[in-house]
Design a protein around this motif. Structure first.
Motif, short mmCIF file in Angstrom:
data_model
loop_
_atom_site.label_atom_id
_atom_site.label_comp_id
_atom_site.label_asym_id
_atom_site.label_seq_id
_atom_site.Cartn_x
_atom_site.Cartn_y
_atom_site.Cartn_z
N ILE A 188 -8.69 20.53 -27.67
CA ILE A 188 -8.03 21.38 -26.67
C ILE A 188 -8.50 22.80 -26.93
O ILE A 188 -8.34 23.31 -28.05
CB ILE A 188 -6.49 21.30 -26.78
CG1 ILE A 188 -6.00 19.88 -26.48
CG2 ILE A 188 -5.84 22.31 -25.86
CD1 ILE A 188 -6.12 19.47 -25.02
N ASN A 189 -9.11 23.41 -25.93
CA ASN A 189 -9.66 24.77 -26.09
C ASN A 189 -10.66 24.83 -27.24
O ASN A 189 -10.71 25.81 -28.00
CB ASN A 189 -8.54 25.79 -26.30
CG ASN A 189 -7.58 25.85 -25.13
OD1 ASN A 189 -7.99 25.74 -23.97
ND2 ASN A 189 -6.30 26.01 -25.42
N MET B 97 -4.84 16.66 -22.78
CA MET B 97 -4.31 16.00 -23.98
C MET B 97 -4.70 14.53 -23.99
O MET B 97 -4.54 13.82 -23.01
CB MET B 97 -2.79 16.13 -24.04
CG MET B 97 -2.30 17.41 -24.68
SD MET B 97 -2.77 17.56 -26.43
CE MET B 97 -2.05 16.09 -27.13
N ASP C 121 3.47 15.75 -25.19
CA ASP C 121 2.68 16.93 -24.83
C ASP C 121 2.08 16.67 -23.45
O ASP C 121 1.27 15.76 -23.27
CB ASP C 121 1.57 17.18 -25.86
CG ASP C 121 0.95 18.57 -25.73
OD1 ASP C 121 0.79 19.04 -24.58
OD2 ASP C 121 0.62 19.17 -26.76
N LYS C 122 2.48 17.50 -22.47
CA LYS C 122 2.06 17.30 -21.09
C LYS C 122 0.89 18.18 -20.69
O LYS C 122 0.52 18.22 -19.51
CB LYS C 122 3.24 17.56 -20.16
CG LYS C 122 4.41 16.61 -20.37
CD LYS C 122 5.54 16.90 -19.40
CE LYS C 122 6.70 15.94 -19.59
NZ LYS C 122 7.81 16.23 -18.64
N ARG C 123 0.29 18.88 -21.63
CA ARG C 123 -0.84 19.76 -21.29
C ARG C 123 -2.01 18.99 -20.71
O ARG C 123 -2.34 17.89 -21.19
CB ARG C 123 -1.30 20.53 -22.52
CG ARG C 123 -0.38 21.66 -22.96
CD ARG C 123 -0.96 22.37 -24.17
NE ARG C 123 -1.01 21.50 -25.35
CZ ARG C 123 -1.65 21.81 -26.47
NH1 ARG C 123 -2.31 22.97 -26.57
NH2 ARG C 123 -1.63 20.98 -27.50
#
Length: 364
Positions: free
Chosen positions: A172-173, A152, A147-149
């Motif tokens: 996340i969010n 993360m 996961d490259k967000r």
């Protein structure tokens, strides 16, 4: 061990009354002298049993700081850490084979879950967040999740069995990241944000030892958070812990579970590592109430583990402590710092790991 020594003491004290001579004063004197000697002997036996736990250093002087530790049996031990390093022993820690995972020389592998001498899973915390698996003893690794967000950050991993497992990560969010597998880690499915637990502002997890999430029974998970808020998530309940919190460096770091009613949490402030303020809490009623130890661990602690229901071990960067009364009182057994301590899944061996590639074993 203490119970057995108490029987020895009782037997010795009973024997002391059989000594003596016919003269009353001399008999009393002899009895008193023997009592002193035998009580001293008994004290030494108990003192020896209480202080018998020692830390035996097995390997060190590597460039990797180790926070991932999985002890499969008394012989099979896996570790993971910074600089893409993974270590494995199949002889109870007498020797370790060290490998740098190809393509991940700068990755920090904060947690590892091993199933046997050949099969293990590691998590790389960020940029990108990855999960890798080996089936050949660490020679080759396959990316099974990525996961490259931005933002993360994977913190820890826990398996119910060899098929079903969970990885947990920072919010996340505003939602705590959770991914699950049901095929031994070959594939992972991310929990939709709308179903994931909500985090408070400034609340996250510490990837300090891979133990902020634990399984209970066959299908239940508990996990803890830290930072501005420090909570334990039990089913649908989110319980604020009476542990140090309020700063990014404070909060719960590690959770140990004995059964559905009995578990212990350690943490503190890793920037004030010698402080004992609110660094440990325990419950014996499934989280309905938490109590603080009478004698807490001797500083910030990043990992805690049950050895038996009454005996626990905890470690941090300032040392190692043990409790022999279920966590009510702690005693320091080493000033050497470690990040993580784990007991064998199938066995009784207890290993520790920490900075500079240190790997050690508890002699108990």
């Amino acid at each position: 061990m203490i119970w057995k020594n108490n029987k020895i003491i009782a037997a010795l004290m009973h024997r002391s009354f059989s000594f003596g001579e016919r003269d009353g004063d001399r008999a009393l004197l002899l009895t008193f002298e023997h009592m002193k000697q035998l009580l001293l002997f008994a004290f030494l036996i108990v003192a020896g049993s209480v202080s018998s736990q020692t830390i035996q250093l097995l390997d060190s002087n590597h460039t990797s700081s180790i926070r991932g530790l999985s002890v499969v049996t008394d012989k099979i031990v896996w570790v993971s850490g910074t600089n893409g390093m993974v270590g494995r022993s199949i002889d109870g820690g007498a020797t370790f084979t060290w490998n740098k995972v190809d393509g991940f020389a700068k990755t920090d592998f904060r947690d590892i879950e091993a199933f046997d001498a050949n099969t293990a899973i590691i998590i790389g915390i960020d940029t990108p967040a990855v999960i890798l698996k080996t089936v050949d003893g660490g020679k080759n690794w396959k990316i099974v999740f990525q996961d490259k967000r931005p933002g993360m950050f994977l913190d820890a991993m826990e398996f119910f069995n060899e098929k079903s497992g969970v990885v947990i990560g920072d919010p996340i969010n505003g939602k705590i990241f959770i991914a699950v597998t049901i095929d031994g880690g070959d594939n992972w499915r991310t929990m939709p944000e709308q179903l994931a637990p909500a985090a408070e502002k400034g609340e996250a997890m510490f990837a300090s030892s891979g133990t902020n999430i634990r399984s209970v029974g066959k299908n239940e998970l508990l996990f803890i958070t830290g930072g501005m808020y420090s909570r334990i998530f039990i089913r649908n309940d989110k319980i604020l812990l009476p542990i140090l919190q309020g700063k990014e460096t404070t909060g719960a770091n590690s959770l140990a579970v004995w059964d559905k009613k009995t578990f212990t949490v350690v943490g503190g402030d890793f920037m004030n590592a010698t402080s004992t303020e609110k660094n440990c809490v325990l419950t014996r009623n499934g989280g309905k109430t938490f109590i603080s130890p009478t004698t807490p661990p001797f500083g910030y602690r990043s990992c805690v583990e049950y050895l038996t229901k009454s005996k626990l071990i905890t470690c941090g960067i300032t040392g190692v402590d043990v409790s022999e009364d279920g966590g009510d009182n702690w005693r320091n057994i080493s000033a050497t710092g470690f990040h993580v301590v784990r007991k064998a899944k199938k066995g009784s061996a207890v290993f520790l790991a920490g900075g500079k590639g240190k790997v050690a074993k508890l002699v108990w």
